[in-house]
Design a protein around this motif. Structure first.
Motif, PDB file in Angstrom:
ATOM      1  N   TYR A  80       2.053  -0.661  14.490  1.00  9.59           N
ATOM      2  CA  TYR A  80       2.156  -0.438  15.936  1.00  9.59           C
ATOM      3  C   TYR A  80       0.829  -0.708  16.645  1.00  9.59           C
ATOM      4  O   TYR A  80       0.562  -0.181  17.713  1.00  9.59           O
ATOM      5  N   THR A 129       2.344   5.866  20.617  1.00  6.50           N
ATOM      6  CA  THR A 129       2.295   6.537  21.918  1.00  6.50           C
ATOM      7  C   THR A 129       2.158   8.053  21.795  1.00  6.50           C
ATOM      8  O   THR A 129       1.733   8.703  22.741  1.00  6.50           O
ATOM      9  N   HIS A 130       2.522   8.620  20.653  1.00  7.80           N
ATOM     10  CA  HIS A 130       2.413  10.074  20.528  1.00  7.80           C
ATOM     11  C   HIS A 130       1.130  10.422  19.776  1.00  7.80           C
ATOM     12  O   HIS A 130       0.827   9.816  18.750  1.00  7.80           O
ATOM     13  N   TRP A 131       0.422  11.382  20.316  1.00 10.53           N
ATOM     14  CA  TRP A 131      -0.837  11.816  19.708  1.00 10.53           C
ATOM     15  C   TRP A 131      -0.503  12.850  18.627  1.00 10.53           C
ATOM     16  O   TRP A 131      -0.131  13.971  18.935  1.00 10.53           O
ATOM     17  N   HIS A 157      -3.081   3.732  19.392  1.00 10.38           N
ATOM     18  CA  HIS A 157      -3.485   4.988  20.023  1.00 10.38           C
ATOM     19  C   HIS A 157      -4.915   5.290  19.602  1.00 10.38           C
ATOM     20  O   HIS A 157      -5.205   5.349  18.398  1.00 10.38           O
ATOM     21  N   ASP A 159      -6.848   5.919  28.897  1.00  7.05           N
ATOM     22  CA  ASP A 159      -5.880   5.423  27.915  1.00  7.05           C
ATOM     23  C   ASP A 159      -5.100   6.587  27.293  1.00  7.05           C
ATOM     24  O   ASP A 159      -3.858   6.593  27.257  1.00  7.05           O
ATOM     25  N   VAL A 160      -5.831   7.585  26.841  1.00 10.08           N
ATOM     26  CA  VAL A 160      -5.163   8.731  26.194  1.00 10.08           C
ATOM     27  C   VAL A 160      -4.302   9.476  27.210  1.00 10.08           C
ATOM     28  O   VAL A 160      -3.166   9.885  26.906  1.00 10.08           O
ATOM     29  N   ARG A 191      -1.073   7.603  27.649  1.00  8.54           N
ATOM     30  CA  ARG A 191      -0.173   7.762  26.499  1.00  8.54           C
ATOM     31  C   ARG A 191       0.433   9.167  26.473  1.00  8.54           C
ATOM     32  O   ARG A 191       1.587   9.357  26.075  1.00  8.54           O
ATOM     33  N   ILE A 197       3.492   9.311  28.577  1.00 11.51           N
ATOM     34  CA  ILE A 197       4.671   8.776  27.876  1.00 11.51           C
ATOM     35  C   ILE A 197       5.189   9.820  26.893  1.00 11.51           C
ATOM     36  O   ILE A 197       6.385  10.086  26.791  1.00 11.51           O
ATOM     37  N   GLN A 198       4.258  10.408  26.169  1.00 14.33           N
ATOM     38  CA  GLN A 198       4.634  11.416  25.167  1.00 14.33           C
ATOM     39  C   GLN A 198       5.377  12.577  25.832  1.00 14.33           C
ATOM     40  O   GLN A 198       6.374  13.074  25.296  1.00 14.33           O
TER      41      GLN A 198
END
Ligand code: BDP
Length: 708
Positions: free
Chosen positions: A180, A408-410, A465, A653-654, A657, A660-661
């Motif tokens: 990814y 996309t998920h941390w 990510h 950026d984080v 994301r 989205i998460q």
């Protein structure tokens, strides 16, 4: 100030923010100037030069890496001198190869060990070999990067596990299976002539966290890698990695003797097949004298293998081990096997491999995923751990977030790795942890290994990510020493990569530490598993009932009905629990003593059944989905507080994301509570507010994602 100087100063000031923008390429090896002047002065005083003697290539790399790191951190030249020229009176850092005498462990881990200590005015980094020195050098740099003093430093360390590998699932056409972060970093069309500088930066990063091997291609392997043409390319990569103490391994396609060798069979007991592999392995060693060995996925998910000829996995693995001849290589044979329509998938690898314990040749290791199904957000440990005492087992974990929200998920994965490593198989009494199976200490194995499926691609920041870099980092650190805590690793990574400001460090580490549990809550709480979107393995699809085979659906795993939810794996059900040792069976065999995190892995629980939390199963399930999704909003709020302390581009950026998460956590929540509600027939408990959309509406989202 003269006008020209003034102009120059103004230009430099204007350019400063541009220079600061951080694209993540440097990973945790940033080496920006130590901000604290007092601290910098102390480091400068201790590190006036670097000295070593000898021609060992890895030792020379160690000196260059130390010089590069220190010059950046200290903002002054640090010359590399010959040992004799440096003398012993001036303060400097001496690198030396000095195999230690007082360290126990396998021969290789002794060679890879290091000590850092003072001798007179010198700080000495002594390694059992050049590789030991390079690991010591990166440990020393880490000291400076995290703001620790050098004075009085006295540490010694050796890896607990011998083979510490990344597994790349990279294909010849540049795609990455389950990748990814862009395309494969290996540019096959350019090799062997052009060596992308990125290969060296990749090797530096791996060496800095103690990794010593790389399987460069997908386990669903193309036979092409074994052709003379490709071996030249692999040889070129091996040449880049060698000075960093890293060996190359190849995933092999079982039917290669047929596909590229012109033979009629790939039967491991056929003399011509044996001969073909022996000759191929000799050809590889001619090109790459330190070649590490073979990684094999056979008779799994449609891949060919020895069972096609009525032979066993041991027959196949042992034939390849024999083909390695007298060369110093190994075979890592994967146990990720399951056949369509043959009972609970949970049990299949065990059933195929348990009986083979004791039949594998000495240089074969069996590579087992952390859990029995497939890299789910939470799995109980794989029952093969502890069940094959005569066979060294490699633990395989996944860094690429196939089932964990891709890029996309941390989700910080060290807690997941640790949970598996710390699990007690109880096969030789309490304390028989997976870690002790893997490091070989439980059963006195001579060799040991651990593998992480890489999350690396051509994205400028390597991992898509930005926070996923921590998963690569943590894997290496735990492969070296699994007793480190997930939090300690997160702390050093954050300080090296993002910020040294204490409050921001604490905040980021707190979010990292909780992130995996949060992900589990909003996707698969209480032991639910394999209810994600088909094929791409993204988003929720718990209603999936029709796929290529039953064990690729979701309903196979959650077994929701009007009575309750969960897969009964007790004696009344599939009895997969019987694969574990009696102590584990006892705890997990009773729903009342099964940890809630594993509950639905082993029990079909009534919707109204009260749980130790005081809530019924249904209410607990809904509570977890809602609080899990709410926790992503908490992650957003925490992240917002560190804005002034981290790079602006990275912050944005984080933050994006996380948006989205957050949206997708609510998607998971709504999909799962609405779908399971069709079975439980119960309301969403207060204070939670029922989803504003219908199940039919939520279902259409999957189609959007899967581009149906
Ligand atoms: C699964 C992946 C698949 C891999 C397989 C494996 O979905 O792409 O080939 O594992 O590990 O998780 O062999």
């Amino acid at each position: 100030m003269p006008f020209r100087l003034l102009l120059l100063t103004l230009l430099m000031v204007a350019a400063a923010p541009l220079c600061r923008a951080d694209d993540g390429y440097r990973l945790w090896l940033k080496y920006d100037l130590v901000a604290d002047a007092g601290q910098r002065a102390q480091y400068r005083a201790a590190a006036q030069h670097i000295a070593f003697e000898g021609k060992d290539a890895v030792l020379q790399t160690a000196a260059t890496e130390l010089q590069r790191g220190l010059q950046g951190l200290l903002g002054q030249p640090v010359p590399v001198l010959a040992k004799a020229a440096a003398g012993s009176t001036k303060h400097g850092i001496l690198l030396e190869i000095a195999p230690p005498t007082n360290v126990s462990g396998s021969a290789q881990t002794v060679l890879e060990s290091y000590r850092i200590f003072s001798r007179g005015a010198q700080l000495v980094v002594a390694g059992g070999s050049g590789a030991g020195v390079i690991y010591g050098v990166f440990a020393l740099l880490r000291q400076v990067q995290t703001g620790q003093p050098l004075a009085g430093l006295n540490v010694s360390s050796r890896p607990r596990i011998q083979y510490r590998l990344l597994n790349h699932w990279d294909n010849p056409n540049g795609t990455v299976e389950r990748g990814y972060a862009g395309s494969s970093i290996w540019k096959w069309n350019e090799l062997p002539q052009r060596l992308d500088p990125r290969y060296t930066d990749y090797a530096r990063a791996n060496a800095s966290i103690g990794l010593n091997g790389v399987a460069i291609n997908n386990v669903n392997a193309s036979a092409r890698y074994l052709t003379a043409e490709y071996l030249q390319k692999v040889k070129a990569l091996a040449g880049v990695f060698r000075p960093y103490g890293i060996r190359v391994y190849l995933s092999v396609f079982w039917a290669a003797p047929k596909v590229i060798g012109g033979l009629k069979t790939a039967d491991p007991l056929d003399p011509q097949v044996k001969q073909w592999w022996a000759a191929k392995s000799e050809e590889i060693y001619q090109a790459i004298p330190d070649f590490g060995g073979f990684l094999v996925k056979a008779n799994s998910e449609g891949e060919p293998g020895p069972q096609d000829y009525g032979r066993t996995h041991a027959d196949g693995a042992n034939m390849l081990a024999a083909a390695l001849g007298t060369h110093d290589g190994i075979v890592m044979w994967r146990a990720f096997v399951y056949k369509a329509g043959s009972g609970d998938r949970f049990k299949q690898a065990y059933e195929d491999f348990k009986l083979l314990d004791g039949q594998f040749a000495p240089r074969v290791l069996v590579q087992v995923k952390n859990g029995p199904i497939d890299f789910q957000a939470r799995e109980p440990f794989h029952p093969l751990f502890g069940a094959m005492p005569k066979t060294p087992l490699v633990l395989e974990v996944q860094l690429t977030q196939e089932y964990l929200g891709m890029a996309t998920h941390w989700v910080y994965l060290a807690p997941l790795f640790k949970e598996c490593l710390d699990s007690d198989t109880q096969t030789k009494g309490p304390g028989s942890t997976v870690a002790k199976v893997v490091d070989g200490s439980l059963d006195q194995h001579r060799i040991s290994g651990i593998a992480g499926v890489a999350n690396i691609g051509t994205d400028r920041n390597w991992t898509g990510h930005p926070m996923a870099q921590a998963n690569w980092y943590a894997f290496g650190r735990l492969a070296w020493d699994y007793t480190l805590t997930a939090k300690a690793i997160a702390t050093e990574w954050t300080k090296m990569t993002l910020t040294r400001e204490p409050q921001a460090v604490a905040t980021i580490v707190e979010v990292m530490d909780k992130s995996r549990d949060i992900y589990v809550r909003y996707t698969t709480p209480l032991g639910l598993h394999h209810i994600m979107g088909q094929n791409i393995h993204y988003g929720p699809e718990p209603w999936l009932a029709d796929a290529g085979r039953p064990d690729w659906t979701a309903v196979y795993y959650h077994k929701a009905d009007s009575a309750g939810l969960g897969f009964d794996r007790t004696a009344k059900g599939s009895n997969a629990l019987a694969l574990y040792s009696p102590g584990v069976q006892k705890e997990w065999g009773d729903a009342k003593t099964t940890p809630l995190n594993y509950l639905l892995w082993f029990h079909h629980v009534g919707w109204r059944q009260p749980l130790p939390t005081g809530r019924t199963l249904w209410n607990e399930l809904v509570t977890r989905y809602y609080t899990g999704a709410d926790s992503v909003a908490w992650m957003q709020r925490r992240w917002a507080t560190v804005q002034p302390k981290v790079d602006a581009a990275l912050f944005a950026d984080v933050a994006a994301r996380l948006q989205i998460q957050q949206r997708e956590a609510v998607w998971w929540r709504d999909a799962c509570v609405l779908y399971f509600q069709t079975f439980s027939k119960q309301p969403i408990p207060k204070p939670f507010v029922p989803p504003t959309r219908t199940l039919a509406e939520v279902k259409t989202l999957v189609d959007l994602y899967q581009l149906k």
